[in-house]
Design a protein around this motif. Structure first.
Motif, mmCIF file in Angstrom:
data_model
loop_
_atom_site.group_PDB
_atom_site.id
_atom_site.type_symbol
_atom_site.label_atom_id
_atom_site.label_comp_id
_atom_site.label_asym_id
_atom_site.label_seq_id
_atom_site.Cartn_x
_atom_site.Cartn_y
_atom_site.Cartn_z
ATOM 1 N N PHE A 100 4.437 -5.741 -5.708
ATOM 2 C CA PHE A 100 4.635 -4.722 -6.119
ATOM 3 C C PHE A 100 5.885 -3.797 -5.655
ATOM 4 O O PHE A 100 5.734 -3.554 -4.529
ATOM 5 N N THR A 101 6.705 -3.214 -6.378
ATOM 6 C CA THR A 101 7.506 -2.052 -5.976
ATOM 7 C C THR A 101 6.924 -0.992 -6.137
ATOM 8 O O THR A 101 5.991 -0.819 -6.865
ATOM 9 N N TYR A 117 -4.449 1.409 -9.042
ATOM 10 C CA TYR A 117 -4.216 0.488 -7.911
ATOM 11 C C TYR A 117 -3.655 1.645 -6.797
ATOM 12 O O TYR A 117 -2.876 2.600 -7.263
ATOM 13 N N VAL A 118 -3.925 1.286 -5.422
ATOM 14 C CA VAL A 118 -3.195 2.224 -4.507
ATOM 15 C C VAL A 118 -2.694 1.151 -3.322
ATOM 16 O O VAL A 118 -3.411 0.149 -3.369
ATOM 17 N N GLY A 122 0.936 -1.525 3.111
ATOM 18 C CA GLY A 122 1.600 -2.599 2.641
ATOM 19 C C GLY A 122 0.640 -3.654 1.782
ATOM 20 O O GLY A 122 1.287 -4.411 0.845
ATOM 21 N N ILE A 123 -0.626 -3.268 1.448
ATOM 22 C CA ILE A 123 -1.375 -4.019 0.629
ATOM 23 C C ILE A 123 -1.876 -3.083 -0.507
ATOM 24 O O ILE A 123 -2.208 -1.990 -0.435
ATOM 25 N N VAL A 124 -1.674 -3.854 -1.853
ATOM 26 C CA VAL A 124 -2.290 -3.026 -2.858
ATOM 27 C C VAL A 124 -3.809 -3.562 -3.430
ATOM 28 O O VAL A 124 -4.126 -4.658 -3.383
ATOM 29 N N TYR A 125 -4.284 -2.378 -3.348
ATOM 30 C CA TYR A 125 -5.755 -2.490 -3.902
ATOM 31 C C TYR A 125 -6.086 -1.809 -5.270
ATOM 32 O O TYR A 125 -5.572 -0.948 -5.460
ATOM 33 N N ASP A 146 1.294 4.980 -2.897
ATOM 34 C CA ASP A 146 1.216 4.302 -1.291
ATOM 35 C C ASP A 146 0.709 5.416 -0.466
ATOM 36 O O ASP A 146 1.026 6.721 -0.366
ATOM 37 N N TYR A 147 -0.655 5.414 -0.279
ATOM 38 C CA TYR A 147 -1.384 6.460 0.897
ATOM 39 C C TYR A 147 -1.622 5.994 2.106
ATOM 40 O O TYR A 147 -2.686 6.088 2.700
ATOM 41 N N THR A 148 -0.709 5.170 2.831
ATOM 42 C CA THR A 148 -0.795 4.622 4.233
ATOM 43 C C THR A 148 -0.922 5.795 5.199
ATOM 44 O O THR A 148 -2.133 5.744 5.864
ATOM 45 N N GLN A 149 -0.386 6.844 4.875
ATOM 46 C CA GLN A 149 -0.291 7.969 5.999
ATOM 47 C C GLN A 149 -1.519 8.815 5.642
ATOM 48 O O GLN A 149 -2.268 9.168 6.720
ATOM 49 N N GLU A 150 -2.108 8.912 4.498
ATOM 50 C CA GLU A 150 -3.244 9.570 4.092
ATOM 51 C C GLU A 150 -4.353 9.138 4.579
ATOM 52 O O GLU A 150 -5.205 9.701 5.171
#
Length: 173
Positions: A100-101, A117-118, A122-125, A146-150
């Protein structure tokens, strides 16, 4: 009705719900329905664990009524039960993962019947059927991002949360 009675009633409700879900799970072969039921059972068990910690906290403070609803670790005289880390969902590692972009991810916002999806690290769930993401939102966060930081700031060290979510792909630049 005091706090202990309210907690006991909530525990009874959760156990009854989990029993019904287990029965339903044993009677259905629909993959998506099974995933929903498993998520609901997981949520019920998490709530039961929280409430049992709350009861343990109240029991350790029997000399004064509990006014604080935030559970504290059980008294040191009681044996500590380590938190249980769930086993990774075998469906998390699908062989048919998609890339996914960030723009493609944005289309999976859970609206108009689309999946929610979130991405984290780098992984989409897929959070479509996740109770914590009801209506494709989670504490003001909307799906499709993308909620990596959150995740790192709110759930640091809680990789078990992600282990329970179906992986649908990976996020690419």
């Amino acid at each position: 009705m005091n706090n202990t009675e309210l907690i006991r009633l909530q525990l009874n409700h959760l156990v009854t719900q989990a029993r019904q879900d287990l029965y339903t799970l044993s009677r259905t072969s629909d993959y998506y329905k099974n995933q929903q039921i498993l998520q609901r059972i997981w949520d019920a068990l998490s709530s039961i664990h929280f409430l049992s910690e709350l009861l343990a906290n109240q029991a350790s403070k029997t000399s004064c009524p509990v006014q604080n609803s935030i559970p504290q670790p059980a008294a040191t005289s009681q044996p500590q039960i380590p938190p249980i880390t769930p086993l990774p969902n075998p469906n998390n590692t699908t062989n048919n993962q998609r890339s996914f972009t960030i723009q493609e991810l944005a289309t999976f916002d859970g609206k108009n019947g689309r999946p929610a999806y979130v991405a984290v690290n780098g992984i989409v769930y897929d959070v479509t059927n996740n109770r914590a993401w009801a209506a494709a939102t989670h504490f003001g966060l909307v799906s499709g991002k993308d909620y990596t930081q959150e995740f790192a700031s709110c759930h640091a060290g809680q990789q078990s949360i992600l282990a329970m979510l179906p992986v649908v792909g990976r996020l690419v630049q």
